[in-house]
Design an enzyme around this catalytic site. Sequence first.
Site, PDB file in Angstrom:
ATOM      1  N   ASP A   1      38.121 -42.578  -9.038  1.00  0.00           N
ATOM      2  CA  ASP A   1      37.829 -43.566  -8.008  1.00  0.00           C
ATOM      3  C   ASP A   1      37.098 -42.827  -6.895  1.00  0.00           C
ATOM      4  O   ASP A   1      37.707 -42.052  -6.151  1.00  0.00           O
ATOM      5  CB  ASP A   1      39.163 -44.161  -7.520  1.00  0.00           C
ATOM      6  CG  ASP A   1      38.977 -45.133  -6.380  1.00  0.00           C
ATOM      7  OD1 ASP A   1      37.833 -45.288  -5.900  1.00  0.00           O
ATOM      8  OD2 ASP A   1      39.990 -45.740  -5.962  1.00  0.00           O
TER       9      ASP A   1
ATOM     10  N   GLY B   1      27.718 -45.356  -9.493  1.00  0.00           N
ATOM     11  CA  GLY B   1      28.978 -46.035  -9.178  1.00  0.00           C
ATOM     12  C   GLY B   1      28.902 -46.822  -7.881  1.00  0.00           C
ATOM     13  O   GLY B   1      28.289 -46.376  -6.914  1.00  0.00           O
TER      14      GLY B   1
ATOM     15  N   SER C   1      27.921 -53.703  -7.134  1.00  0.00           N
ATOM     16  CA  SER C   1      26.507 -53.833  -7.504  1.00  0.00           C
ATOM     17  C   SER C   1      25.830 -55.128  -7.075  1.00  0.00           C
ATOM     18  O   SER C   1      24.681 -55.361  -7.441  1.00  0.00           O
ATOM     19  CB  SER C   1      26.365 -53.650  -9.008  1.00  0.00           C
ATOM     20  OG  SER C   1      27.002 -54.720  -9.667  1.00  0.00           O
TER      21      SER C   1
ATOM     22  N   SER D   1      18.219 -49.983  -4.233  1.00  0.00           N
ATOM     23  CA  SER D   1      18.015 -51.275  -4.887  1.00  0.00           C
ATOM     24  C   SER D   1      16.850 -52.035  -4.260  1.00  0.00           C
ATOM     25  O   SER D   1      16.499 -51.814  -3.094  1.00  0.00           O
ATOM     26  CB  SER D   1      19.300 -52.107  -4.729  1.00  0.00           C
ATOM     27  OG  SER D   1      19.082 -53.451  -5.097  1.00  0.00           O
ATOM     28  N   ASN D   2      16.307 -52.945  -5.031  1.00  0.00           N
ATOM     29  CA  ASN D   2      15.305 -53.880  -4.484  1.00  0.00           C
ATOM     30  C   ASN D   2      15.900 -54.643  -3.300  1.00  0.00           C
ATOM     31  O   ASN D   2      15.168 -55.108  -2.429  1.00  0.00           O
ATOM     32  CB  ASN D   2      14.797 -54.813  -5.574  1.00  0.00           C
ATOM     33  CG  ASN D   2      15.821 -55.822  -6.062  1.00  0.00           C
ATOM     34  OD1 ASN D   2      15.949 -56.911  -5.512  1.00  0.00           O
ATOM     35  ND2 ASN D   2      16.581 -55.475  -7.105  1.00  0.00           N
ATOM     36  N   HIS D   3      17.243 -54.733  -3.240  1.00  0.00           N
ATOM     37  CA  HIS D   3      17.878 -55.502  -2.159  1.00  0.00           C
ATOM     38  C   HIS D   3      17.918 -54.737  -0.822  1.00  0.00           C
ATOM     39  O   HIS D   3      18.266 -55.330   0.196  1.00  0.00           O
ATOM     40  CB  HIS D   3      19.262 -55.974  -2.597  1.00  0.00           C
ATOM     41  CG  HIS D   3      19.155 -56.898  -3.765  1.00  0.00           C
ATOM     42  ND1 HIS D   3      18.621 -58.171  -3.660  1.00  0.00           N
ATOM     43  CD2 HIS D   3      19.432 -56.712  -5.085  1.00  0.00           C
ATOM     44  CE1 HIS D   3      18.592 -58.733  -4.855  1.00  0.00           C
ATOM     45  NE2 HIS D   3      19.080 -57.866  -5.735  1.00  0.00           N
TER      46      HIS D   3
ATOM     47  N   TYR E   1      25.296 -55.848   0.777  1.00  0.00           N
ATOM     48  CA  TYR E   1      25.024 -54.926  -0.332  1.00  0.00           C
ATOM     49  C   TYR E   1      23.725 -54.144  -0.071  1.00  0.00           C
ATOM     50  O   TYR E   1      23.678 -52.918  -0.223  1.00  0.00           O
ATOM     51  CB  TYR E   1      24.940 -55.745  -1.624  1.00  0.00           C
ATOM     52  CG  TYR E   1      24.345 -55.017  -2.794  1.00  0.00           C
ATOM     53  CD1 TYR E   1      25.038 -53.975  -3.410  1.00  0.00           C
ATOM     54  CD2 TYR E   1      23.095 -55.366  -3.298  1.00  0.00           C
ATOM     55  CE1 TYR E   1      24.482 -53.307  -4.490  1.00  0.00           C
ATOM     56  CE2 TYR E   1      22.541 -54.705  -4.382  1.00  0.00           C
ATOM     57  CZ  TYR E   1      23.237 -53.675  -4.970  1.00  0.00           C
ATOM     58  OH  TYR E   1      22.693 -53.003  -6.042  1.00  0.00           O
TER      59      TYR E   1
ATOM     60  N   LYS F   1      22.873 -50.030   0.556  1.00  0.00           N
ATOM     61  CA  LYS F   1      21.875 -49.222  -0.142  1.00  0.00           C
ATOM     62  C   LYS F   1      20.985 -48.487   0.862  1.00  0.00           C
ATOM     63  O   LYS F   1      20.582 -47.349   0.628  1.00  0.00           O
ATOM     64  CB  LYS F   1      21.042 -50.100  -1.084  1.00  0.00           C
ATOM     65  CG  LYS F   1      21.841 -50.634  -2.266  1.00  0.00           C
ATOM     66  CD  LYS F   1      22.350 -49.488  -3.120  1.00  0.00           C
ATOM     67  CE  LYS F   1      23.107 -49.904  -4.344  1.00  0.00           C
ATOM     68  NZ  LYS F   1      23.581 -48.770  -5.147  1.00  0.00           N
TER      69      LYS F   1
ATOM     70  N   ARG G   1      11.695 -64.245 -11.108  1.00  0.00           N
ATOM     71  CA  ARG G   1      11.811 -63.147 -10.144  1.00  0.00           C
ATOM     72  C   ARG G   1      11.873 -61.797 -10.857  1.00  0.00           C
ATOM     73  O   ARG G   1      11.250 -60.827 -10.448  1.00  0.00           O
ATOM     74  CB  ARG G   1      13.075 -63.367  -9.290  1.00  0.00           C
ATOM     75  CG  ARG G   1      13.293 -62.324  -8.257  1.00  0.00           C
ATOM     76  CD  ARG G   1      14.487 -62.667  -7.353  1.00  0.00           C
ATOM     77  NE  ARG G   1      14.978 -61.438  -6.800  1.00  0.00           N
ATOM     78  CZ  ARG G   1      15.921 -60.681  -7.344  1.00  0.00           C
ATOM     79  NH1 ARG G   1      16.545 -61.060  -8.454  1.00  0.00           N
ATOM     80  NH2 ARG G   1      16.267 -59.563  -6.789  1.00  0.00           N
TER      81      ARG G   1
HETATM   82  C1  15L Z   1      20.773 -55.218  -8.004  1.00  0.00           C
HETATM   83  O1  15L Z   1      20.687 -54.382  -7.126  1.00  0.00           O
HETATM   84  C2  15L Z   1      22.041 -55.415  -8.745  1.00  0.00           C
HETATM   85  O2  15L Z   1      22.782 -54.221  -8.865  1.00  0.00           O
HETATM   86  C3  15L Z   1      21.856 -56.054 -10.077  1.00  0.00           C
HETATM   87  O3  15L Z   1      23.120 -56.490 -10.538  1.00  0.00           O
HETATM   88  C4  15L Z   1      20.871 -57.219 -10.019  1.00  0.00           C
HETATM   89  O4  15L Z   1      21.418 -58.263  -9.265  1.00  0.00           O
HETATM   90  C5  15L Z   1      19.577 -56.742  -9.426  1.00  0.00           C
HETATM   91  O5  15L Z   1      19.772 -56.104  -8.194  1.00  0.00           O
HETATM   92  C6  15L Z   1      18.556 -57.876  -9.243  1.00  0.00           C
HETATM   93  O6  15L Z   1      18.052 -58.059  -8.143  1.00  0.00           O
HETATM   94  O7  15L Z   1      18.244 -58.497 -10.241  1.00  0.00           O
END
Ligand code: 15L
Length: 280
Positions: free
Chosen positions: A47, A68, A71, A107-109, A132, A136, A170
């Site tokens: 963990d 990890g 997500s 992440s793209n996010h 989220y 990142k 998308r």
């Molecule tokens: C992410 O960052 C996620 O981890 C993944 O589960 C998807 O949701 C992905 O983005 C996405 O935007 O498709």
Amino acid sequence: MKSVLITGATGDVGTHLSRELAGKYKLRLADKRPLKAPKGQTFMRADISKMADALRITKGVDAIVHLGGYSVEGPWDAILKANIIGAYNVFEAARRNGVKRILFPTSNHAMGFYRRDQTIDHRSYPKPDSRYGVSKVFGEALGSLYADKYGMEVFMMRIGNVNPKPIDKRRLSLWFSPRDLAQLVSIGIDRPGIKFEIVYGISGNKRAWYDNSNAARLGYQPQDDSEIYAAEVLANEKPSGDAIAEAHQGGVFCSAEEVPNPAAASKTTKKPVQRRSRHA
Ligand code: 15L
């Protein structure tokens, strides 16, 4: 052969990655959920929100791919524990154990509030679309600190969506095939001279919103392009009626308070995840 730790190994991306990299590196898989590692790989249950666990799993490896974490968009407590405390523990444990090379899947996010008519690159400033996404951006900042202050070699991949095929309109822009993922991760592990780099983790998609020239400069030559699936995907696309989601790169993360967590369903599973070796 280099030894590589993959955290979050039971997740979707971890599953694709460990399958693709089997035989190329000595893989140590780690996760807080159980996993039966394929032959030739090892598994450590851990963990990462606990520093002692992070120290244990990062000891003696040449590189870490830190997948990890939580997500998707979800409750702050869960994101804080897994993505803020967890990321800090993994970077700090790597430093204490003398592991220089670390790959972090941002992440793209982290960039989700850019509009879909904009093209962004590795120098664009973050516009997170969710708690989220903020976590990142925290990981990116942490990596930058550990590179500048402690000389760690940090490779940031702003990952789109890893899937065998793109699943909607998308994701035609964000698709990242498993073999392209493996290629980009291998560059992050093996390329000499990395200090701190940001690249986009997507295939060579014609519809990309990213200028991925920094990845190309480092040797990335994607083999896949979502365009071959475009007709099929667009034929099945239904309008969501969510104007904010449809205008922005992050999609529903820009408007929703929670997105279903793919890890949640398997959390209740008592049996270890069974993984077949590619050599089986
Ligand atoms: C992410 O960052 C996620 O981890 C993944 O589960 C998807 O949701 C992905 O983005 C996405 O935007 O498709």
